[in-house]
Design an enzyme around this catalytic site. Structure first.
Site, PDB file in Angstrom:
ATOM      1  N   HIS A  54       0.836  -1.194   0.000  1.00 24.02           N
ATOM      2  CA  HIS A  54       0.000   0.000   0.000  1.00 24.02           C
ATOM      3  C   HIS A  54       0.876   1.252   0.000  1.00 24.02           C
ATOM      4  O   HIS A  54       2.084   1.199   0.207  1.00 24.02           O
ATOM      5  CB  HIS A  54      -0.932  -0.017   1.202  1.00 24.02           C
ATOM      6  N   GLU A  56       1.219   3.703   2.094  1.00 17.53           N
ATOM      7  CA  GLU A  56       1.925   4.016   3.336  1.00 17.53           C
ATOM      8  C   GLU A  56       3.212   3.206   3.456  1.00 17.53           C
ATOM      9  O   GLU A  56       4.250   3.728   3.893  1.00 17.53           O
ATOM     10  CB  GLU A  56       1.019   3.730   4.547  1.00 17.53           C
ATOM     11  N   ALA A 166     -26.002   7.620 -34.721  1.00 17.44           N
ATOM     12  CA  ALA A 166     -25.778   6.748 -35.874  1.00 17.44           C
ATOM     13  C   ALA A 166     -26.794   7.111 -36.945  1.00 17.44           C
ATOM     14  O   ALA A 166     -27.799   7.788 -36.676  1.00 17.44           O
ATOM     15  CB  ALA A 166     -25.930   5.274 -35.487  1.00 17.44           C
ATOM     16  N   ASP A 204     -21.601  -3.270 -34.895  1.00 16.50           N
ATOM     17  CA  ASP A 204     -20.203  -2.848 -35.014  1.00 16.50           C
ATOM     18  C   ASP A 204     -19.191  -3.962 -34.786  1.00 16.50           C
ATOM     19  O   ASP A 204     -18.018  -3.798 -35.123  1.00 16.50           O
ATOM     20  CB  ASP A 204     -19.916  -1.716 -34.020  1.00 16.50           C
ATOM     21  N   LEU A 208     -13.882  -3.669 -27.823  1.00 20.77           N
ATOM     22  CA  LEU A 208     -14.055  -3.000 -26.525  1.00 20.77           C
ATOM     23  C   LEU A 208     -12.831  -3.130 -25.618  1.00 20.77           C
ATOM     24  O   LEU A 208     -12.961  -3.117 -24.396  1.00 20.77           O
ATOM     25  CB  LEU A 208     -15.295  -3.504 -25.785  1.00 20.77           C
ATOM     26  N   ARG A 211      -6.735   0.191 -26.807  1.00 18.26           N
ATOM     27  CA  ARG A 211      -5.726   0.076 -27.869  1.00 18.26           C
ATOM     28  C   ARG A 211      -4.948   1.367 -28.102  1.00 18.26           C
ATOM     29  O   ARG A 211      -3.774   1.322 -28.416  1.00 18.26           O
ATOM     30  CB  ARG A 211      -6.395  -0.334 -29.190  1.00 18.26           C
ATOM     31  N   SER A 226     -30.133 -10.297 -23.625  1.00 20.99           N
ATOM     32  CA  SER A 226     -31.246 -10.974 -22.951  1.00 20.99           C
ATOM     33  C   SER A 226     -31.615 -12.298 -23.594  1.00 20.99           C
ATOM     34  O   SER A 226     -31.844 -13.305 -22.911  1.00 20.99           O
ATOM     35  CB  SER A 226     -32.476 -10.060 -22.911  1.00 20.99           C
TER      36      SER A 226
END
Length: 370
Positions: A54, A56, A166, A204, A208, A211, A226
């Site tokens: 950490h 500290e 779009a 598309d 995700l 890069r 779903s």
């Protein structure tokens, strides 16, 4: 408690150190520490990665014996429990520091005041609240996960000046320019997870991943699907680290996606769609602090309607796409101006020809004190 100008200066330094772990500390908070003795900095450090020392401990190692009698400025209350590393309170006590100033108490129920209480019981002067807002902002996702049991959710939307994301046929690459897209990758890099919907996946076929900017840790990727229409050869599955949230039970499609490397979660709501609230809770249990959503109008609208959007990242390009283009959100019509979705502007910046507006629904803007 009154804090001096020097107190403010050293805590601001600690916050800058903490920000160096912006992209790497997940699921832990970003923390910085500065040790000051007789007006001079004798040690400093920041938490770099979960499982490692950490802030500290790093600062104490640099300071050595100079830590005795020093003041420690820490952006988050020192921990007082054994996790993957020993308690920082023990290290501070053993080093003989005289005073500990924390920007904020730790929202983690395992700590939540215990760290400062332990230090006070050991005879160390303690104080908290210095640059509290800045410290909370730096760890807004961690605070959200600890206090609300869900990630801090940012909805990223690129649109024309007339609010179109779009064309009517779904074409959207590219509405904004390279500089704005590179900034979007910076937000991916700091996020614990990036989420999209099946519509964006089909239109598309995105990866995700991060890069366009340096990144040593790729975020988890989440697809809301779903009815499980996702193909097992989707590009997002390259490299693993993908969760598919669905309302479907065990099917051949589930097995195909799992064989392709995805983790499939059944999170069904009463309407036959993915329960987005339950999905947020599960992602929080997984350690997701900040969730970036890059999706189409349907998922963004559902998240907004459920009150789950904490922040909008709106990239606006200087052109018009016309009335037939797809919009940002499906919003119900209102009869009075006081029924509008009220936002608080936090930042407006220019990236090349494009603008980025960072805004929060007023309820989220005050919900956890930022």
């Amino acid at each position: 408690m009154e804090f001096s100008t020097d107190d403010h200066r050293h805590m601001a330094h600690a916050l800058r150190l903490a920000a160096r772990g912006l992209n790497t500390t997940t699921p832990n908070p970003r923390v910085g520490c500065v040790l000051v003795s007789h007006g001079s900095v004798v040690g400093e450090g920041w938490h770099e990665r979960a499982g490692e020392a950490h802030a500290e401990v790093h600062a104490l190692r640099v300071a050595g014996t100079a830590a005795r009698g020093a003041t420690a400025y820490v952006t988050l209350e020192p921990c007082d429990h054994h996790g993957r590393t020993p308690p920082c309170t023990e290290a501070l006590i053993a080093a003989g520091v005289k005073r500990v100033v924390a920007a904020m108490t730790d929202p983690n129920p395992q700590v939540s005041g215990r760290g400062l209480a332990r230090l006070h019981a050991a005879g160390i002067e303690t104080a908290s609240g210095l640059l509290h807002a800045e410290a909370t902002e730096l760890n807004v996702g961690f605070v959200s996960r600890m206090t609300r049991q869900r990630p801090w959710l940012r909805a990223k939307i690129a649109a024309s000046l007339d609010g179109r994301t779009a064309l009517a046929n779904g074409a959207s690459q590219w509405i904004t320019g390279p500089a704005a897209r590179r900034d979007g990758h910076r937000w991916r890099a700091r996020s614990c997870a990036v989420m999209t919907g099946i519509g964006t996946l089909r239109d598309d076929n995105p990866q995700l991943n991060v890069r366009d900017v340096p990144c040593e840790r790729q975020p988890l990727r989440v697809v809301v699907d779903s009815r499980l229409r996702m193909r097992p050869d989707a590009r997002i599955l390259d490299g693993g680290g993908v969760i598919v949230a669905t309302a479907e039970a065990e099917t051949a499609s589930v097995r195909a996606l799992e064989s392709a490397g995805a983790e499939v979660w059944q999170v069904a709501g009463l309407d036959g769609k993915v329960d987005l609230v339950a999905l947020g809770r599960r992602l929080a249990e997984r350690g997701v602090n900040e969730l970036l959503v890059e999706a189409g109008i349907n998922l963004h609208s559902a998240l907004s309607a459920a009150g789950l959007v904490d922040e909008f990242l709106l990239y606006l390009a200087p052109h018009f796409l016309g009335d037939d283009g797809r919009g940002m959100l499906h919003l119900p019509g209102i009869g009075r101006l006081d029924q509008r979705l009220d936002l608080v502007l936090h930042e407006v910046r220019r990236f090349g020809p494009d603008l980025r507006i960072r805004a929060r629904p007023r309820a989220s803007a005050v919900g956890i004190g930022v």
